[in-house]
Motif scaffolding. Structure first.
Motif, mmCIF file in Angstrom:
data_model
loop_
_atom_site.group_PDB
_atom_site.id
_atom_site.type_symbol
_atom_site.label_atom_id
_atom_site.label_comp_id
_atom_site.label_asym_id
_atom_site.label_seq_id
_atom_site.Cartn_x
_atom_site.Cartn_y
_atom_site.Cartn_z
ATOM 1 N N TYR A 194 9.929 4.679 -3.285
ATOM 2 C CA TYR A 194 9.469 4.266 -2.457
ATOM 3 C C TYR A 194 9.139 4.392 -1.341
ATOM 4 C CZ TYR A 194 10.502 0.561 -6.452
ATOM 5 O OH TYR A 194 10.035 -0.320 -7.848
ATOM 6 N N LEU A 195 8.050 5.287 -0.487
ATOM 7 C CA LEU A 195 7.161 5.024 0.412
ATOM 8 C C LEU A 195 6.058 5.036 0.880
ATOM 9 C CD1 LEU A 195 8.226 7.800 2.485
ATOM 10 C CD2 LEU A 195 6.916 9.472 1.099
ATOM 11 N N HIS A 196 6.021 4.225 1.762
ATOM 12 C CA HIS A 196 5.025 3.412 2.546
ATOM 13 C C HIS A 196 5.058 4.388 3.757
ATOM 14 C CE1 HIS A 196 3.609 0.405 5.648
ATOM 15 N NE2 HIS A 196 2.971 0.534 4.165
ATOM 16 N N ARG A 197 3.710 4.855 3.448
ATOM 17 C CA ARG A 197 3.372 5.783 4.224
ATOM 18 C C ARG A 197 2.435 5.309 6.115
ATOM 19 N NH1 ARG A 197 2.199 11.686 1.784
ATOM 20 N NH2 ARG A 197 3.529 10.950 -0.386
ATOM 21 N N LEU B 88 7.747 5.497 6.684
ATOM 22 C CA LEU B 88 9.414 4.306 5.925
ATOM 23 C C LEU B 88 9.779 4.776 4.211
ATOM 24 C CD1 LEU B 88 11.565 2.246 6.370
ATOM 25 C CD2 LEU B 88 9.938 0.844 5.504
ATOM 26 N N ILE B 89 11.038 5.190 4.519
ATOM 27 C CA ILE B 89 11.447 5.276 2.543
ATOM 28 C C ILE B 89 11.988 4.136 2.898
ATOM 29 C CG2 ILE B 89 13.329 6.253 1.701
ATOM 30 C CD1 ILE B 89 13.215 8.562 3.240
ATOM 31 N N VAL B 90 11.057 3.102 2.101
ATOM 32 C CA VAL B 90 11.839 1.516 1.322
ATOM 33 C C VAL B 90 12.871 1.967 0.537
ATOM 34 C CG1 VAL B 90 11.139 -0.534 -0.024
ATOM 35 C CG2 VAL B 90 9.157 1.115 1.243
ATOM 36 N N ASP B 91 12.678 2.397 -0.245
ATOM 37 C CA ASP B 91 14.334 2.415 -1.192
ATOM 38 C C ASP B 91 14.289 4.067 -1.961
ATOM 39 O OD1 ASP B 91 15.721 1.049 -3.020
ATOM 40 O OD2 ASP B 91 15.158 1.912 -4.077
ATOM 41 N N ASP C 271 0.926 -0.709 -0.103
ATOM 42 C CA ASP C 271 -0.052 -0.008 -0.127
ATOM 43 C C ASP C 271 0.966 1.363 0.031
ATOM 44 O OD1 ASP C 271 1.037 -0.796 2.998
ATOM 45 O OD2 ASP C 271 -0.536 0.354 3.385
ATOM 46 N N GLY C 272 2.486 1.298 -0.360
ATOM 47 C CA GLY C 272 3.236 2.244 -0.158
ATOM 48 C C GLY C 272 3.736 2.923 -1.786
ATOM 49 N N ASP C 273 3.811 3.854 -1.971
ATOM 50 C CA ASP C 273 3.831 4.554 -2.798
ATOM 51 C C ASP C 273 4.911 3.874 -4.038
ATOM 52 O OD1 ASP C 273 1.974 6.680 -2.908
ATOM 53 O OD2 ASP C 273 3.118 7.563 -1.103
ATOM 54 N N PHE C 274 5.074 3.727 -5.295
ATOM 55 C CA PHE C 274 5.875 3.321 -5.806
ATOM 56 C C PHE C 274 6.022 4.033 -6.557
ATOM 57 C CE2 PHE C 274 7.252 -1.436 -4.116
ATOM 58 C CZ PHE C 274 5.634 -1.107 -3.004
ATOM 59 N N LEU C 275 7.242 4.823 -6.629
ATOM 60 C CA LEU C 275 7.469 6.420 -7.379
ATOM 61 C C LEU C 275 8.834 5.711 -8.190
ATOM 62 C CD1 LEU C 275 7.058 8.659 -4.683
ATOM 63 C CD2 LEU C 275 4.943 8.532 -6.750
ATOM 64 N N ILE C 276 8.916 6.485 -9.898
ATOM 65 C CA ILE C 276 9.640 6.824 -11.080
ATOM 66 C C ILE C 276 9.948 8.087 -10.229
ATOM 67 C CG2 ILE C 276 9.516 6.440 -12.835
ATOM 68 C CD1 ILE C 276 9.791 4.215 -11.837
ATOM 69 N N VAL C 277 10.932 8.240 -11.221
ATOM 70 C CA VAL C 277 11.930 9.852 -10.903
ATOM 71 C C VAL C 277 12.207 10.608 -12.185
ATOM 72 C CG1 VAL C 277 12.925 11.910 -10.008
ATOM 73 C CG2 VAL C 277 12.032 10.343 -8.096
ATOM 74 N N GLU C 278 11.468 10.775 -12.633
ATOM 75 C CA GLU C 278 11.649 10.874 -14.304
ATOM 76 C C GLU C 278 11.821 13.149 -14.942
ATOM 77 O OE1 GLU C 278 8.429 9.487 -16.638
ATOM 78 O OE2 GLU C 278 6.745 10.554 -16.360
ATOM 79 N N ASP C 279 12.111 12.668 -16.287
ATOM 80 C CA ASP C 279 12.424 14.125 -16.661
ATOM 81 C C ASP C 279 12.147 13.860 -17.947
ATOM 82 O OD1 ASP C 279 14.271 13.134 -17.846
ATOM 83 O OD2 ASP C 279 15.676 13.916 -17.721
ATOM 84 N N ALA C 280 12.387 14.599 -18.882
ATOM 85 C CA ALA C 280 11.651 14.900 -20.042
ATOM 86 C C ALA C 280 11.925 13.863 -21.076
ATOM 87 C CB ALA C 280 11.940 16.479 -20.991
#
Length: 176
Positions: A92-95, A101-104, A75-84
């Motif tokens: 990856y953040l689990h709130r 928790l900063i997972v990764d 149920d965490g946020d699995f995020l991609i950091v991107e530019d153009a």
């Protein structure tokens, strides 16, 4: 992959540099696998394994790690950091209460040391503080650069568990 788009944060310091966050999806898995391999390239270079063996090992390790993250932090946020030009990292953040928790957090080697990680973490700290939560993470003992970043952002080592330091950040006390 789990996705909770209503919870995505967009730190101003990143958007000001042309970076954004989006939720990872299954089509991102090949790129995430390559990012994982990039994070271990220096370590793998020390091993006298043939390239095919290294790649098989890294693929297996990525699969195990990904399965663990999805199982334990689904149920965490699995995020991609991107530019153009495309993806440059993952966050990856689990709130949860009482601590997020900063997972990764992983960035392509050429995108490190540019303030991206600090901006992600600082924005997460602000959100955690607004929710009355602290934060914690684990950092590899052999990764002093990451540890210095976390310490600069107010994290302190709580304990060492095997090859990782457990670090915690607490929001500043509010005086009334």
């Amino acid at each position: 992959m789990p996705s909770f788009p209503h919870r995505t944060i967009q730190p101003a310091p990143l958007t000001g540099r042309g970076l954004r966050l989006r939720h990872a999806t299954d089509p991102d898995l090949p790129w995430l696998r390559r990012l994982y391999a990039a994070t271990r390239a220096q370590e793998m270079a020390q091993l006298p394994w043939p390239e095919a063996v290294r790649q098989t090992f890294l693929d297996q390790q990525f699969d195990l790690q990904h399965r663990h993250y999805v199982t334990h932090y689904g149920d965490g946020d699995f995020l991609i950091v991107e530019d153009a030009d495309g993806p440059v990292g993952r966050y990856y953040l689990h709130r949860s209460t009482p601590e997020h928790l900063i997972v990764d957090i992983s960035l392509l080697p050429e995108r490190r040391n540019r303030g991206i990680g600090a901006a992600l973490i600082a924005a997460s700290q602000a959100h955690a503080c607004a929710e009355g939560c602290g934060m914690h993470l684990h950092v590899a003992v052999h990764n002093p650069a990451a540890r210095r970043l976390y310490e600069r952002l107010g994290f302190v080592v709580i304990t060492t568990e095997g090859a990782h330091h457990r670090m915690r950040w607490s929001p500043p006390a509010i005086d009334f």
